[in-house]
Design a protein around this motif. Structure first.
Motif, mmCIF file in Angstrom:
data_model
loop_
_atom_site.group_PDB
_atom_site.id
_atom_site.type_symbol
_atom_site.label_atom_id
_atom_site.label_comp_id
_atom_site.label_asym_id
_atom_site.label_seq_id
_atom_site.Cartn_x
_atom_site.Cartn_y
_atom_site.Cartn_z
ATOM 1 N N ALA A 1 1.324 -13.683 2.416
ATOM 2 C CA ALA A 1 0.763 -13.019 1.239
ATOM 3 C C ALA A 1 1.802 -12.152 0.528
ATOM 4 O O ALA A 1 2.817 -11.751 1.105
ATOM 5 C CB ALA A 1 -0.427 -12.165 1.642
ATOM 6 N N GLU A 2 1.504 -11.868 -0.714
ATOM 7 C CA GLU A 2 2.290 -10.913 -1.493
ATOM 8 C C GLU A 2 1.688 -9.525 -1.263
ATOM 9 O O GLU A 2 0.490 -9.317 -1.458
ATOM 10 C CB GLU A 2 2.220 -11.287 -2.976
ATOM 11 C CG GLU A 2 2.928 -10.327 -3.913
ATOM 12 C CD GLU A 2 2.709 -10.689 -5.369
ATOM 13 O OE1 GLU A 2 2.839 -9.791 -6.220
ATOM 14 O OE2 GLU A 2 2.389 -11.863 -5.655
ATOM 15 N N ILE A 3 2.517 -8.577 -0.834
ATOM 16 C CA ILE A 3 2.051 -7.232 -0.499
ATOM 17 C C ILE A 3 2.576 -6.247 -1.544
ATOM 18 O O ILE A 3 3.779 -6.204 -1.812
ATOM 19 C CB ILE A 3 2.542 -6.790 0.898
ATOM 20 C CG1 ILE A 3 2.262 -7.873 1.950
ATOM 21 C CG2 ILE A 3 1.939 -5.448 1.280
ATOM 22 C CD1 ILE A 3 0.814 -8.128 2.209
ATOM 23 N N LYS A 4 1.669 -5.463 -2.127
ATOM 24 C CA LYS A 4 2.082 -4.450 -3.102
ATOM 25 C C LYS A 4 1.455 -3.097 -2.754
ATOM 26 O O LYS A 4 0.257 -3.020 -2.474
ATOM 27 C CB LYS A 4 1.666 -4.849 -4.518
ATOM 28 C CG LYS A 4 2.491 -5.971 -5.114
ATOM 29 C CD LYS A 4 2.132 -6.187 -6.580
ATOM 30 C CE LYS A 4 3.002 -7.272 -7.205
ATOM 31 N NZ LYS A 4 2.667 -7.479 -8.643
ATOM 32 N N VAL A 5 2.287 -2.060 -2.787
ATOM 33 C CA VAL A 5 1.799 -0.695 -2.576
ATOM 34 C C VAL A 5 1.457 -0.105 -3.939
ATOM 35 O O VAL A 5 2.338 0.113 -4.769
ATOM 36 C CB VAL A 5 2.854 0.171 -1.861
ATOM 37 C CG1 VAL A 5 2.345 1.605 -1.698
ATOM 38 C CG2 VAL A 5 3.203 -0.430 -0.507
ATOM 39 N N LYS A 6 0.171 0.150 -4.179
ATOM 40 C CA LYS A 6 -0.282 0.657 -5.474
ATOM 41 C C LYS A 6 -0.387 2.183 -5.496
ATOM 42 O O LYS A 6 -0.392 2.793 -6.556
ATOM 43 C CB LYS A 6 -1.640 0.041 -5.824
ATOM 44 C CG LYS A 6 -1.607 -1.472 -6.024
ATOM 45 C CD LYS A 6 -0.744 -1.841 -7.216
ATOM 46 C CE LYS A 6 -0.791 -3.326 -7.527
ATOM 47 N NZ LYS A 6 -2.056 -3.748 -8.130
ATOM 48 N N MET A 7 -0.498 2.784 -4.319
ATOM 49 C CA MET A 7 -0.562 4.241 -4.223
ATOM 50 C C MET A 7 -0.011 4.666 -2.876
ATOM 51 O O MET A 7 -0.312 4.049 -1.855
ATOM 52 C CB MET A 7 -2.002 4.749 -4.380
ATOM 53 C CG MET A 7 -2.140 6.272 -4.315
ATOM 54 S SD MET A 7 -3.869 6.835 -4.293
ATOM 55 C CE MET A 7 -4.397 6.341 -5.928
ATOM 56 N N ASN A 8 0.803 5.700 -2.887
ATOM 57 C CA ASN A 8 1.356 6.245 -1.651
ATOM 58 C C ASN A 8 1.397 7.761 -1.796
ATOM 59 O O ASN A 8 2.327 8.321 -2.374
ATOM 60 C CB ASN A 8 2.754 5.682 -1.396
ATOM 61 C CG ASN A 8 3.367 6.217 -0.110
ATOM 62 O OD1 ASN A 8 2.709 6.899 0.676
ATOM 63 N ND2 ASN A 8 4.638 5.921 0.103
ATOM 64 N N GLU A 9 0.350 8.418 -1.313
ATOM 65 C CA GLU A 9 0.233 9.861 -1.448
ATOM 66 C C GLU A 9 0.311 10.536 -0.083
ATOM 67 O O GLU A 9 -0.282 10.056 0.885
ATOM 68 C CB GLU A 9 -1.087 10.226 -2.129
ATOM 69 C CG GLU A 9 -1.136 9.872 -3.602
ATOM 70 C CD GLU A 9 -0.098 10.634 -4.409
ATOM 71 O OE1 GLU A 9 -0.005 11.867 -4.255
ATOM 72 O OE2 GLU A 9 0.629 9.991 -5.187
ATOM 73 N N PRO A 10 1.043 11.637 -0.002
ATOM 74 C CA PRO A 10 1.213 12.313 1.288
ATOM 75 C C PRO A 10 -0.063 12.996 1.755
ATOM 76 O O PRO A 10 -0.982 13.249 0.965
ATOM 77 C CB PRO A 10 2.299 13.348 0.989
ATOM 78 C CG PRO A 10 2.118 13.653 -0.464
ATOM 79 C CD PRO A 10 1.721 12.348 -1.091
ATOM 80 N N GLY A 11 -0.104 13.304 3.020
ATOM 81 C CA GLY A 11 -1.194 14.105 3.551
ATOM 82 C C GLY A 11 -0.859 15.577 3.439
ATOM 83 O O GLY A 11 0.053 15.978 2.709
ATOM 84 N N LEU A 12 -1.601 16.383 4.158
ATOM 85 C CA LEU A 12 -1.375 17.828 4.162
ATOM 86 C C LEU A 12 -1.219 18.289 5.604
ATOM 87 O O LEU A 12 -2.031 17.935 6.466
ATOM 88 C CB LEU A 12 -2.539 18.543 3.481
ATOM 89 C CG LEU A 12 -2.439 20.068 3.304
ATOM 90 C CD1 LEU A 12 -3.152 20.495 2.031
ATOM 91 C CD2 LEU A 12 -3.030 20.816 4.491
ATOM 92 N N GLU A 13 -0.166 19.050 5.857
ATOM 93 C CA GLU A 13 0.078 19.616 7.182
ATOM 94 C C GLU A 13 0.564 21.045 6.998
ATOM 95 O O GLU A 13 1.623 21.277 6.421
ATOM 96 C CB GLU A 13 1.147 18.806 7.929
ATOM 97 C CG GLU A 13 0.705 17.438 8.397
ATOM 98 C CD GLU A 13 -0.016 17.474 9.733
ATOM 99 O OE1 GLU A 13 0.149 18.464 10.472
ATOM 100 O OE2 GLU A 13 -0.742 16.516 10.025
ATOM 101 N N THR A 14 -0.210 22.018 7.455
ATOM 102 C CA THR A 14 0.173 23.421 7.331
ATOM 103 C C THR A 14 0.079 24.099 8.691
ATOM 104 O O THR A 14 -0.897 23.910 9.423
ATOM 105 C CB THR A 14 -0.724 24.151 6.315
ATOM 106 O OG1 THR A 14 -0.570 23.534 5.030
ATOM 107 C CG2 THR A 14 -0.345 25.621 6.200
#
Length: 360
Positions: free
Chosen positions: A269-282
């Protein structure tokens, strides 16, 4: 105090400020700006990509100096039926779209800023941002504030729902599309074509056979397959199939590792990353976070006052810049659901805790 916050909340709920309605978002921002207007506050309005937002602070704040605390609330909501935009009181609960996520907390914060500023008691190093695009990513609101010199801070404190606990961590987001190509043919002659839907179904089956969906809440990376599209007509072999994964990842599972895993199960398959947002760590040992926890401990008798969740928040825009970011919100439930509610008693308690936190 509770009566005033409820009255403001009733007005805020009446605005049908669904994220996609930029005009209504502008109206609720205008209303709040007018509600807060007094000689001791500076209120700056911004419009980015059509989304309205506010930056608010005391008249004596030095704009080239970071805030000690920057409070944050979003005034946009997810869609709902017309009747949900009217506050309803039943016993000790208030119902309505956005009361929990997060117009209830916003009302308490706005009322606190109004009262402290009118008495000239708002600390110069405390600010507030109000945005109208959090539910669709926050890219035109808090993200832009995180890049502005005048919105720098030593602690970002948002009001997302936490049931009077301190949210220290949440998962990151990966949106990945998987596309299979095939060959179309008449539906009666499958041997003449190559069915992309069948290939997609086979790969999906193998993926979830070896990676079953969790049956209970778990702090681990999850893979939700929420969109599948393929084919053009009932009697045409599909030459195209697309599936979209909503992946919520824990900090330990980096995007590269997850993408490799998807490629393993969908090798053709063709793989595309449409969103890559970080999490939160405090880190809970951050001085201002410890201070909030010490105050909260006097009112919330639960053993562990810290929590984490699976949804994403605007706090990630500050966290990725190594600025401590946490959330502290009301007691309630039904987030994004028909019967969204808050515990009315938590409004005044929330107000009291925040007041003590920011003025001491």
């Amino acid at each position: 105090m509770e009566k005033n916050i409820l009255a403001l909340l009733e007005k805020l709920v009446e605005f049908k400020s669904v994220s996609s309605d930029k005009k209504e978002g502008g109206k609720i921002i205008n209303y709040v700006a007018g509600y807060l207007n007094n000689k001791n506050l500076l209120i700056k309005r911004y419009i980015n990509n059509g989304f309205s937002s506010l930056l608010i602070y005391g008249k004596n704040h030095l704009v080239n100096k970071p805030f000690r605390i920057l409070l944050n609330a979003h005034l946009d909501v997810v869609p709902a039926l017309r009747e949900a935009f009217k506050l309803k009181i039943k016993g000790d609960k208030a119902f309505g779209r956005g009361v929990y996520d997060m117009k209830g907390a916003a009302a308490a914060i706005i009322e606190l800023f109004r009262n402290l500023s009118e008495k000239n008691k708002l600390p110069d190093d405390v600010g507030l941002t109000l945005v109208t695009d959090e539910e669709i990513g926050g890219f035109s609101g808090t993200k832009i504030f995180s890049e502005k010199k005048e919105a720098k801070t030593r602690l970002f404190l948002g009001g997302e729902p936490t049931n009077l606990k301190i949210l220290m961590a949440h998962k990151g987001i990966l949106k990945i599309t998987v596309t299979h190509r095939g060959k179309s043919a008449h539906g009666s002659r499958p041997w003449d074509g190559k069915n992309a839907n069948v290939k997609m179904a086979s790969d999906i089956s193998r993926f979830y056979t070896e990676n079953p969906l969790p049956k209970r809440e778990i702090w681990a990376t999850t893979y939700s397959l929420n969109l599948i599209n393929g084919g053009t007509a009932f009697n045409v072999i599909s030459d195209h199939a697309e599936a979209t994964f909503d992946i919520r990842r824990i900090y330990q599972d980096q995007p590269e590792k997850i993408i490799s895993k998807i490629k393993k199960y969908f090798p053709q398959a063709e793989i595309k990353v449409k969103m890559n947002e970080p999490g939160l760590e405090t880190d809970r040992t951050v001085p201002e976070v410890k201070k909030l926890a010490q105050i909260l401990k006097r009112y919330n008798k639960e053993k562990d006052l810290f929590t984490k969740d699976h949804y994403a928040t605007d706090g990630r825009f500050y966290s990725i810049k190594k600025i401590p970011a946490v959330h502290f919100g009301l007691e309630g439930g039904g987030m994004h659901q028909k019967n969204e509610w808050i515990d009315i008693k938590s409004l005044s308690l929330y107000y009291k805790i925040l007041e003590e936190f920011i003025i001491t």
